[in-house]
Design a protein around this motif. Structure first.
Motif, PDB file in Angstrom:
ATOM      1  N   ASN A 242      -0.698  15.995 -34.729  1.00  0.00           N
ATOM      2  CA  ASN A 242      -0.272  17.377 -34.455  1.00  0.00           C
ATOM      3  C   ASN A 242       0.007  17.585 -32.970  1.00  0.00           C
ATOM      4  O   ASN A 242       0.988  18.234 -32.602  1.00  0.00           O
ATOM      5  N   ILE A 243      -0.878  17.047 -32.162  1.00  0.00           N
ATOM      6  CA  ILE A 243      -0.706  17.182 -30.704  1.00  0.00           C
ATOM      7  C   ILE A 243       0.611  16.514 -30.283  1.00  0.00           C
ATOM      8  O   ILE A 243       1.421  17.111 -29.572  1.00  0.00           O
ATOM      9  N   LEU A 244       0.809  15.293 -30.788  1.00  0.00           N
ATOM     10  CA  LEU A 244       2.036  14.569 -30.427  1.00  0.00           C
ATOM     11  C   LEU A 244       3.282  15.300 -30.936  1.00  0.00           C
ATOM     12  O   LEU A 244       4.302  15.379 -30.244  1.00  0.00           O
ATOM     13  N   TYR A 245       3.156  15.874 -32.133  1.00  0.00           N
ATOM     14  CA  TYR A 245       4.295  16.600 -32.703  1.00  0.00           C
ATOM     15  C   TYR A 245       4.617  17.826 -31.830  1.00  0.00           C
ATOM     16  O   TYR A 245       5.787  18.108 -31.543  1.00  0.00           O
ATOM     17  N   ALA A 246       3.555  18.527 -31.396  1.00  0.00           N
ATOM     18  CA  ALA A 246       3.757  19.717 -30.554  1.00  0.00           C
ATOM     19  C   ALA A 246       4.417  19.329 -29.228  1.00  0.00           C
ATOM     20  O   ALA A 246       5.378  19.984 -28.773  1.00  0.00           O
ATOM     21  N   ILE A 247       3.912  18.239 -28.653  1.00  0.00           N
ATOM     22  CA  ILE A 247       4.487  17.780 -27.378  1.00  0.00           C
ATOM     23  C   ILE A 247       5.959  17.412 -27.573  1.00  0.00           C
ATOM     24  O   ILE A 247       6.831  17.816 -26.791  1.00  0.00           O
TER      25      ILE A 247
ATOM     26  N   VAL B  18      -0.868  25.523 -30.836  1.00  0.00           N
ATOM     27  CA  VAL B  18      -0.490  24.550 -29.796  1.00  0.00           C
ATOM     28  C   VAL B  18      -1.467  24.718 -28.638  1.00  0.00           C
ATOM     29  O   VAL B  18      -1.643  25.838 -28.138  1.00  0.00           O
ATOM     30  N   SER B  19      -2.128  23.646 -28.242  1.00  0.00           N
ATOM     31  CA  SER B  19      -3.082  23.756 -27.123  1.00  0.00           C
ATOM     32  C   SER B  19      -2.325  23.842 -25.798  1.00  0.00           C
ATOM     33  O   SER B  19      -1.144  23.464 -25.715  1.00  0.00           O
TER      34      SER B  19
ATOM     35  N   THR C 214      -2.897  22.086 -23.265  1.00  0.00           N
ATOM     36  CA  THR C 214      -2.625  20.710 -22.811  1.00  0.00           C
ATOM     37  C   THR C 214      -1.305  20.212 -23.418  1.00  0.00           C
ATOM     38  O   THR C 214      -0.461  19.644 -22.717  1.00  0.00           O
ATOM     39  N   SER C 215      -1.149  20.484 -24.743  1.00  0.00           N
ATOM     40  CA  SER C 215       0.096  20.041 -25.402  1.00  0.00           C
ATOM     41  C   SER C 215       1.299  20.735 -24.776  1.00  0.00           C
ATOM     42  O   SER C 215       2.352  20.108 -24.556  1.00  0.00           O
ATOM     43  N   TYR C 216       1.134  22.033 -24.522  1.00  0.00           N
ATOM     44  CA  TYR C 216       2.239  22.788 -23.912  1.00  0.00           C
ATOM     45  C   TYR C 216       2.603  22.183 -22.555  1.00  0.00           C
ATOM     46  O   TYR C 216       3.784  21.933 -22.259  1.00  0.00           O
TER      47      TYR C 216
ATOM     48  N   GLY D 272       4.146  18.792 -23.011  1.00  0.00           N
ATOM     49  CA  GLY D 272       5.472  18.944 -23.605  1.00  0.00           C
ATOM     50  C   GLY D 272       6.496  19.308 -22.555  1.00  0.00           C
ATOM     51  O   GLY D 272       7.590  18.720 -22.469  1.00  0.00           O
TER      52      GLY D 272
END
Lengths: 260, 242
Positions: A4-9, A96-97, A99-101, A104
């Protein structure tokens, strides 16, 4: 979770690139590229000797400044607009965290830095040997990476275009000239042992500790003289990693402190 | 402009301050292990052609001339190095001074620097080079540039100890600088030099001619010169008796 994190990034990176494509950044960059080439050709044509070296070094120096100027302006204005239009709040209201934002955005802008560096490298291939241009381009990318992360930090810290651009400009000029400033402060014309002089010298040395040594990055001598880049790229890569981690940590520090 | 309120540092994930501290420590350690910047002596390169300099001035050649002059003056104090004048390439230096003078022909700075700064170099060949430059440029605007020519006479006489060169420059000064703003002492330098060199007869003839020409109008100056003429007469008499 990791997926999920990678997808958000990935999604944020994609939209950042899409925004760059739609706001005519490419055309502006191509225009600046054409201006730089014209200037270099003109300078080379009026030289009595070393015209190829003059053309190459002028082109490399002008393109490097254009790249830094264009990328920092783009990152800062795009991020400030996103903050003012509540785009950042909207994104962070989704699962979306921060960090991910942050990553990204950083990876999106880094992709633009890759495209800019590669375009400049492809232009320089016509003026200098391939391997020298290749290493120079990698070094330019590292420089742009630091500037990108710095722009993000400045936007999250100041949230104002004017202050952020001023801060980035001052940082860049200082990082590029700190070696000369240090040398000048160590060889003053008058009274080197006076208290104010010692204070100035120590302050400059202290400043050098917290600045990246950008003056070692992508010098045009790499393009003109063979073997000048031997053993240079590894220290530049190490410096980039260290400073990037520092800027990312500082950027996240400021982003997490924001009360949205 | 949206202004966010800041949350407490305690609200941050623990790894962020740790990462920040580790990265800052790594940066400082990295900097400590990097070699110090090394000072390199950069030689003067030839100046660009005049049209390029004018183009680079963006339509303001006088400002460009001032900036270049300061840059040139600072060349012997490069970052980390103080370069003795002896090590400077005087041919290049003269090319730069000429280019700067062309950008602003009314400027005094390049000739002042040439005669009073670069002319003090303890190297006879370089001194002759720079004095020749001053003499060349003096002839382009004698009434305006006479002070630097007068200083060139002084350098030739007292630093180079070349009386013939000093006399040549002093004659040039007397011949070319005839404006009202040029003081008498400057126009009469060659006479006193001749006297210094023991050429009493020549000095007397020149001084007499000067007084008869009517160029000296100030009564005090006339009196002073008549007194000098009398002294020369006395010296000639003594020489004759010996």
């Amino acid at each position: 979770m990791g997926c999920n994190i990678l997808y958000a990034i990935f999604a944020i990176t994609r939209f950042t690139l899409l925004e760059a494509r739609r706001n005519r950044l490419v055309w502006l960059f191509l225009l600046l590229l054409a201006v730089a080439i014209a200037l270099a050709v003109f300078m080379g044509s009026i030289a009595i000797t070393e015209s190829q070296a003059i053309r190459t070094s002028v082109l490399a120096a002008v393109l490097r400044i254009f790249a830094v100027f264009l990328l920092s302006l783009y990152v800062i204005t795009s991020m400030v607009r996103e903050i003012n239009d509540k785009g950042m709040e909207l994104t962070l209201s989704l699962p979306v965290s921060r960090t991910s934002y942050f990553f990204g955005k950083l990876s999106g802008y880094s992709m633009i830095a890759v495209l800019v560096s590669v375009s400049i490298g492809l232009t320089l291939v016509f003026y200098a040997p391939f391997f020298q241009v290749f290493l120079w381009t990698i070094s330019l990318f590292f420089e742009l990476l630091i500037i990108t992360a710095l722009c993000l930090l400045c936007v999250f810290t100041f949230t104002q275009i004017t202050v952020a651009i001023t801060a980035v400009t001052v940082f860049y000029v200082l990082s590029r000239t700190i070696d000369a400033i240090q040398l000048m402060s160590r060889e003053p014309l008058i009274d080197p042992d006076s208290l104010p002089q010692v204070f100035i010298t120590r302050s400059i040395d202290l400043l050098a500790y917290v600045l990246p040594d950008l003056y070692r990055f992508s010098p045009s001598e790499w393009l003109i003289y063979p073997n000048t880049m031997t053993g240079q790229i590894l220290p530049i890569a190490v410096q980039t990693v260290i400073y990037l981690v520092l800027l990312v940590a500082a950027g996240l520090f400021d982003l997490y402190r924001k009360n949205l | 402009m949206h202004r966010y309120q800041e949350r407490s540092v305690k609200a941050l994930p623990v790894w962020i301050p740790i990462l920040l501290t580790v990265a800052m420590t790594a940066q400082i350690i990295w900097h400590m292990h990097r070699p110090d910047p090394i000072a390199h002596f950069h030689r003067l390169t030839p100046p660009p052609v005049q049209s390029v300099l004018e183009m680079m001035s963006l339509g303001d050649p006088v400002a460009m001339s001032k900036i270049l002059m300061l840059w040139l003056q600072a060349h012997d104090n490069q970052p980390g190095i103080s370069v003795p004048f002896r090590q400077l390439d005087y041919s290049m230096l003269i090319h730069w001074l000429e280019a700067i003078l062309k950008l602003d022909p009314r400027a005094h700075y390049p000739l002042l620097a040439a005669s009073r700064v670069y002319g003090e170099v303890p190297d006879a060949e370089k001194q002759r080079q720079i004095l020749a430059f001053v003499a060349r440029e003096f002839q382009k605007d004698p009434d305006h540039r006479w002070p630097w020519m007068a200083h060139a006479v002084y350098i030739a006489r007292h630093k180079l100890k070349d009386e013939q060169l000093a006399l040549k420059y002093a004659r040039l000064l007397a011949d070319k600088a005839r404006g009202e703003n040029v003081p008498g002492w400057a126009k009469q330098m060659h006479i006193f030099l001749l006297e210094d060199m023991g050429e009493i007869e020549s000095a007397k003839i020149l001084l007499g001619a000067l007084l008869e020409s009517g160029q000296i109008e100030d009564p005090n100056e006339q009196a002073f010169l008549y007194q000098r003429l009398a002294e020369l007469e006395g010296k000639r008499g003594q020489t004759g008796r010996q």
